[in-house]
Design a protein around this motif. Sequence first.
Motif, PDB file in Angstrom:
ATOM      1  N   ARG A 234      39.968 -17.062  87.997  1.00 51.67           N
ATOM      2  CA  ARG A 234      40.234 -18.210  88.887  1.00 51.67           C
ATOM      3  C   ARG A 234      41.734 -18.441  89.021  1.00 51.67           C
ATOM      4  NH1 ARG A 234      35.935 -20.449  85.890  1.00 51.67           N
ATOM      5  NH2 ARG A 234      37.430 -21.674  84.644  1.00 51.67           N
ATOM      6  N   GLN A 235      42.464 -18.228  87.942  1.00 50.97           N
ATOM      7  CA  GLN A 235      43.914 -18.372  88.005  1.00 50.97           C
ATOM      8  C   GLN A 235      44.529 -17.281  88.875  1.00 50.97           C
ATOM      9  OE1 GLN A 235      45.807 -18.397  84.165  1.00 50.97           O
ATOM     10  NE2 GLN A 235      47.876 -18.193  85.010  1.00 50.97           N
ATOM     11  N   THR A 238      44.363 -18.009  92.718  1.00 55.55           N
ATOM     12  CA  THR A 238      45.091 -19.155  93.238  1.00 55.55           C
ATOM     13  C   THR A 238      46.470 -18.728  93.710  1.00 55.55           C
ATOM     14  OG1 THR A 238      45.896 -19.701  91.014  1.00 55.55           O
ATOM     15  CG2 THR A 238      43.875 -20.781  91.757  1.00 55.55           C
ATOM     16  N   ALA A 239      47.118 -19.574  94.435  1.00 56.21           N
ATOM     17  CA  ALA A 239      48.445 -19.258  94.964  1.00 56.21           C
ATOM     18  C   ALA A 239      49.421 -19.032  93.815  1.00 56.21           C
ATOM     19  CB  ALA A 239      48.939 -20.405  95.849  1.00 56.21           C
ATOM     20  N   GLY A 241      49.039 -17.075  91.394  1.00 53.40           N
ATOM     21  CA  GLY A 241      48.395 -16.718  90.141  1.00 53.40           C
ATOM     22  C   GLY A 241      48.097 -15.249  89.990  1.00 53.40           C
ATOM     23  N   ASP A 242      48.536 -14.429  90.951  1.00 51.63           N
ATOM     24  CA  ASP A 242      48.226 -13.002  90.893  1.00 51.63           C
ATOM     25  C   ASP A 242      48.965 -12.279  89.771  1.00 51.63           C
ATOM     26  OD1 ASP A 242      50.716 -13.222  91.962  1.00 51.63           O
ATOM     27  OD2 ASP A 242      50.276 -12.146  93.837  1.00 51.63           O
TER      28      ASP A 242
END
Length: 281
Positions: A234-235, A238-239, A241-242
Amino acid sequence: MRPRRSVTLTVLSGVMLVYALLPLAWLLVNATKTQPDLLSRFGLWFGHGFALFDNIADTFTYDGGIFTRWLLNTLLYVVAGAGGATLLAALAGYGLAKFDFPGRRGVFAVVIGAVAVPGTALAVPTFLMFSNLGLTDTPWSIVIPSLVSPFGLYLMWTFAADAVPDELLESARVDGAGEFRTFFRIAAPLLAPGTVTVLLFNVVATWNNYFLPLVMLKDRDWYPLTLGLSAWNRQAVTAGGDVVFNLVITGSLLTIVPLIAAFLLLQRYWQSGLSAGSVKE
C-alpha cells in the motif's frame, strides 16, 4: 511392460507446470533488479545490474528492521498455531478412530460440517468473541484460532483407522501401558506420515494467513509477513512510495523460501502419507 504415454496428459502437465512456475520465475527475476530497473523494465527479463543481495539487505534493514520482526512473528504463529493444531488433530483423530463412545457419529458430523465452513466466514464472529475477552491485537488472537483444524482432524481420523492396528494397542494395554504412553510410544511413530502431511497443510495455512490477522491486529509490531508486506505494498502504490517497491518483491520472494524448504525436507514423509492405504496386502 513399458508404461503408456499420453501426449494429452504430457501437454496438460506442461501447461500446469508453466502456470505454477511462471509467478515464481517473475518474482525471482524482478527481485534481482534495482529500483530504477523495476520502474522501467518491469517484466520477465533481468535489468542492467544484479541487485538481489542489495535488495535482501535493504529488506532486512528498512524501517528499523521491521521485516525481521514480522518474520519472527510468523514463525511464532506457525510453531504455536500450526504445531499445536497438528498435535491436537493427531490426538483427537487417534481417539476418534480407536475408541468407541456415545456421540461419536455426532462428532463426525460436526467435523465434516466444520470442514465445509470457510475461515473467512468465522473471522468476524471470532473477532467479536476475542474483543469481549480483551485478546484482540495480541498474539493469542492468531494462535488460538489456528489451533482448530477440522480438515487436519478428519485426515488424522481416517489415517489412524488403518495405520494403527488394534491388536498392537491391545498388546500394549495388556502389558500395563497407559493410554498416553501407548499413543506416544506406539501409535505416534505409526502416525508419522499422516502427521507430517497434516503439519504441512497447517504450516502453509498459518504462514499464508492474511484475513484473520487483518481483522485481529492493529499494532504492526505483531504483524505476520503477509500483513506486513501488504502494508508495504500500500505504501508502494501511494504517491512517492515507490521507493519500497523492490522491498515488496524481495520480501515476497523471501517469504516463500521457508515453505519450499519445508516441502523439500518433508517430501518423503508427505508422499508416503498421501499414498498410505492405497495398496492392500
